[in-house]
Design an enzyme around this catalytic site. Structure first.
Site, short mmCIF file in Angstrom:
data_model
loop_
_atom_site.label_atom_id
_atom_site.label_comp_id
_atom_site.label_asym_id
_atom_site.label_seq_id
_atom_site.Cartn_x
_atom_site.Cartn_y
_atom_site.Cartn_z
N HIS A 1 10.24 1.21 -2.70
CA HIS A 1 11.39 1.67 -2.93
C HIS A 1 12.17 0.28 -2.37
CE1 HIS A 1 9.63 5.43 -1.28
NE2 HIS A 1 9.69 4.74 -0.14
N ARG B 1 0.78 -1.36 0.16
CA ARG B 1 0.29 -0.34 -0.09
C ARG B 1 1.02 0.81 -0.07
NH1 ARG B 1 0.74 0.47 5.83
NH2 ARG B 1 0.40 2.67 6.22
P1 ADP Z 1 1.18 -2.74 4.08
O1 ADP Z 1 2.39 -4.42 4.88
O2 ADP Z 1 0.48 -2.66 5.01
O3 ADP Z 1 0.66 -3.40 2.37
P2 ADP Z 1 4.37 -1.86 2.34
O4 ADP Z 1 3.40 -1.84 0.76
O5 ADP Z 1 4.95 -1.07 2.94
O6 ADP Z 1 2.46 -2.23 3.67
O7 ADP Z 1 4.82 -3.34 2.81
C1 ADP Z 1 4.20 -4.38 1.89
C2 ADP Z 1 5.22 -5.32 2.58
O8 ADP Z 1 6.31 -5.33 2.59
C3 ADP Z 1 4.21 -5.85 3.39
O9 ADP Z 1 4.58 -7.79 3.46
C4 ADP Z 1 6.10 -5.85 4.34
O10 ADP Z 1 6.03 -6.18 5.86
C5 ADP Z 1 7.18 -5.74 3.86
N1 ADP Z 1 7.71 -4.83 4.31
C6 ADP Z 1 7.42 -3.43 4.17
N2 ADP Z 1 8.84 -2.70 4.30
C7 ADP Z 1 10.26 -3.81 4.64
C8 ADP Z 1 11.03 -4.06 5.04
N3 ADP Z 1 11.71 -2.87 6.01
N4 ADP Z 1 11.73 -5.41 6.03
C9 ADP Z 1 10.77 -6.18 5.40
N5 ADP Z 1 9.42 -5.92 5.15
C10 ADP Z 1 8.73 -5.15 4.64
#
Ligand code: ADP
Ligand code: ADP
Length: 541
Positions: free
Chosen positions: A172, A168
């Protein structure tokens, strides 16, 4: 359709609209309609439908009333387009606290869904659903696909393993790492499946995100094994239960592997400052159910960037003494976007960084409104005219909305009753807000005697962009100046309802600036406002 016009109908929320679409397309399979009480109860208590199949999240249709006086109702979107007919077989009351505790594990109103549930209808309606119109989309049409369409494209890629990635947020470099490593690990295709329905309030809007995902996938992923597709899901931000739900949904779209990283679908911190869910609670819960769902979880420990080595590693594998680089979400906003700085390449691909920079312009390219208020003859127009010149000198091109001028055009015909005055001020506020939203500078100079109307304008324009300037000139001085001879007329009784004479002026309670004009020249006051705008970052240094 003809029948639809004779049946009682309700408008459904954005959230229910998203749910309706996934019910209709099979995204929520095996669910095909909004839940009745038996399913609902068991989902809360055991994460299962009444027939025993796994389902972690209530999918219900909140309504205001306990009866519609008809066994069929039409569901309409906010524009009143009919979407579906529901054969109402039950309407039951529900308890927000109980549901929140069971599903979200909290009643803290800082949780975005807890806050939202307080505004839902007090009943849930359920029954067989006949969907005859899916929501129409005009944006990114080529990336919006049903589960069947996605499955077909994935099959055509010819790999037996498919890894799905939920997101969401802007993607990056770290997300690129997760997805590429996961796909390589199982030698599978990759389904990049961002949520574009509803996410956490305050998230980067989906237009911006999808533009960047598209460039990213084109430029940095292998087209023979990568599919970008949009998911019209309304997220609940339910952490662990949501992770289980996400896996079921992705299985419906043809994936047999699902990535879960750190704090999956977590809404951040609660009102005591602690995270709502443990960083790996989602992984732990999904691990228990993955086999039953038929999706293998690909878990990731938080990845961090090693500065010297230029690569990402799990946080528990950082060599002792190594320098780790991170940029938090808050830092992205405050340290980079707000200041117009491009995110560094180790953190974000330049294409993504550039799109984010365009969409979040620095303060000095954002709009603002300097709102003068004060008695007639206080000096508002005089100071505004000088401020206009000083802003032009600084590369801004202000729109001036002067009360007297507005009354000859936009507000022609309005008088000076309280109602007409309010209408006049709100019209000025409306125009000002449109200009500010488009990034323009606005100067408003009108008596604007009533606090409530000014505050409404502040709300319309946005408090951060609204600079209320009280020109605090005593009535005696204004009357002595009597530039337009109006005070004399009012005193003679030839003019009724004149502010300060026989109509009230309500001074602002907490204006951004107070100017006096008996001891300060108009130019000095205009320069004071410029200094204020500089301090706030609205003018380039
Ligand atoms: P959401 O989980 O609310 O959709 P994100 O888009 O930030 O939010 O995350 C997408 C996926 O990437 C999730 O499975 C999350 O756990 C993983 N994720 C995000 N940032 C990291 C990180 N720094 N290290 C490991 N996994 C990450
Ligand atoms: P408003 O727009 O608030 O009705 P105007 O700016 O039209 O008021 O009129 C204010 C009058 O007061 C002008 O004639 C201006 O020259 C005079 N004036 C005298 N001293 C000052 C001052 N320090 N600041 C602003 N106006 C002043």
């Amino acid at each position: 359709l003809a029948m639809a016009s004779r049946l009682p109908s309700i408008q459904i929320s954005m959230r229910s609209l998203c749910d309706l679409e996934l019910l209709a397309t099979g995204g929520f399979s095996p669910l095909t309609g909004f839940m009745g009480q038996a399913d609902y109860e068991r989902v809360l208590e055991e994460m299962r439908l009444a027939d025993g199949r796994l389902w972690p999240i209530p999918v219900t249709l909140p309504v205001e009333q306990s009866s519609f006086g008809s066994d069929r109702i039409v569901l309409r979107d906010v524009h009143n387009n009919p979407l579906a007919i529901m054969e109402v077989s039950e309407i039951f009351s529900w308890d927000a606290e109980r549901e929140a505790l069971a599903v979200l594990g909290t009643n803290d109103p800082r949780h975005p869904l807890v806050a939202e549930m307080a505004r839902w209808g007090k009943f849930y309606a359920a029954g067989r659903l006949y969907v005859f119109n899916l929501p129409r989309y005009y944006d990114f049409v080529d990336l919006r696909r049903t589960p069947a369409e996605v499955r077909r494209l994935l099959t055509a890629m010819g790999r037996s393993n498919v890894v799905a990635f939920q997101t969401r947020n802007p993607m990056h470099r770290i997300h690129e790492e997760l997805t590429k490593r996961a796909a390589a690990q199982v030698d599978g295709s990759l389904l990049i499946h961002p949520v574009v329905g509803m996410t956490k309030p305050g998230d980067v809007d989906h237009f911006t995100r999808v533009r960047s995902y598209r460039l990213l996938v084109e430029k940095y992923y292998d087209p023979s094994r990568t599919l970008l597709s949009l998911l019209p899901l309304a997220m609940r931000m339910a952490g662990p239960r949501e992770a289980v739900w996400h896996a079921i949904i992705r299985r419906n779209y043809g994936a047999n592997h699902f990535i879960v990283g750190r704090d999956h679908a977590g809404p951040g911190n609660d009102s005591t400052g602690k995270p709502f869910y443990g960083p790996y609670a989602a992984q732990e819960l999904l691990a228990r159910y993955a086999a039953e769902i038929g999706v293998k979880m690909i878990p990731f420990t938080e990845l961090v960037y090693l500065k010297r080595e230029g690569r990402y590693v799990p946080i528990d594998e950082v060599p002792p003494g190594a320098e780790v680089a991170t940029i938090s979400g808050t830092q992205v906003r405050d340290e980079y976007l707000a200041k117009g700085r491009l995110l560094p390449e180790w953190f974000t691909r330049p294409e993504t960084a550039e799109i984010l920079r365009q969409m979040y312009p620095p303060r000095h390219r954002q709009g603002f409104c300097v709102w003068f208020t004060g008695l007639s003859g206080a000096g508002k127009s005089t100071i505004a005219a000088i401020l206009n010149i000083l802003l032009l000198e600084r590369g801004r091109t202000p729109t001036i909305l002067d009360g007297d001028v507005v009354r000859t055009h936009l507000s022609k015909g309005l008088g000076f009753s309280r109602e007409d005055r309010d209408t006049n001020i709100l019209r000025i506020g409306f125009v000002a807000s449109a200009v500010v939203k488009a990034g323009g500078a606005v100067i408003c100079a009108a008596v604007s005697p009533y606090r409530a109307a000014r505050n409404e304008c502040r709300a319309m324009i946005g408090s951060d962009q609204f600079i209320e300037v009280f020109v605090d000139t005593p009535l005696e001085v204004c009357e002595q100046r009597d530039v337009k001879g109006l005070y004399a007329k009012a005193r003679r009784g030839e003019l009724r309802g004149f502010t300060g004479i026989d109509d009230p002026y309500e001074p602002p309670v907490n204006p951004e600036l107070v100017l006096t004009t008996t001891d300060v020249t108009p130019e000095e006051n205009a320069r004071k406002i410029i200094r204020y705008l500089e301090e706030k970052g609205f003018l380039e240094g």
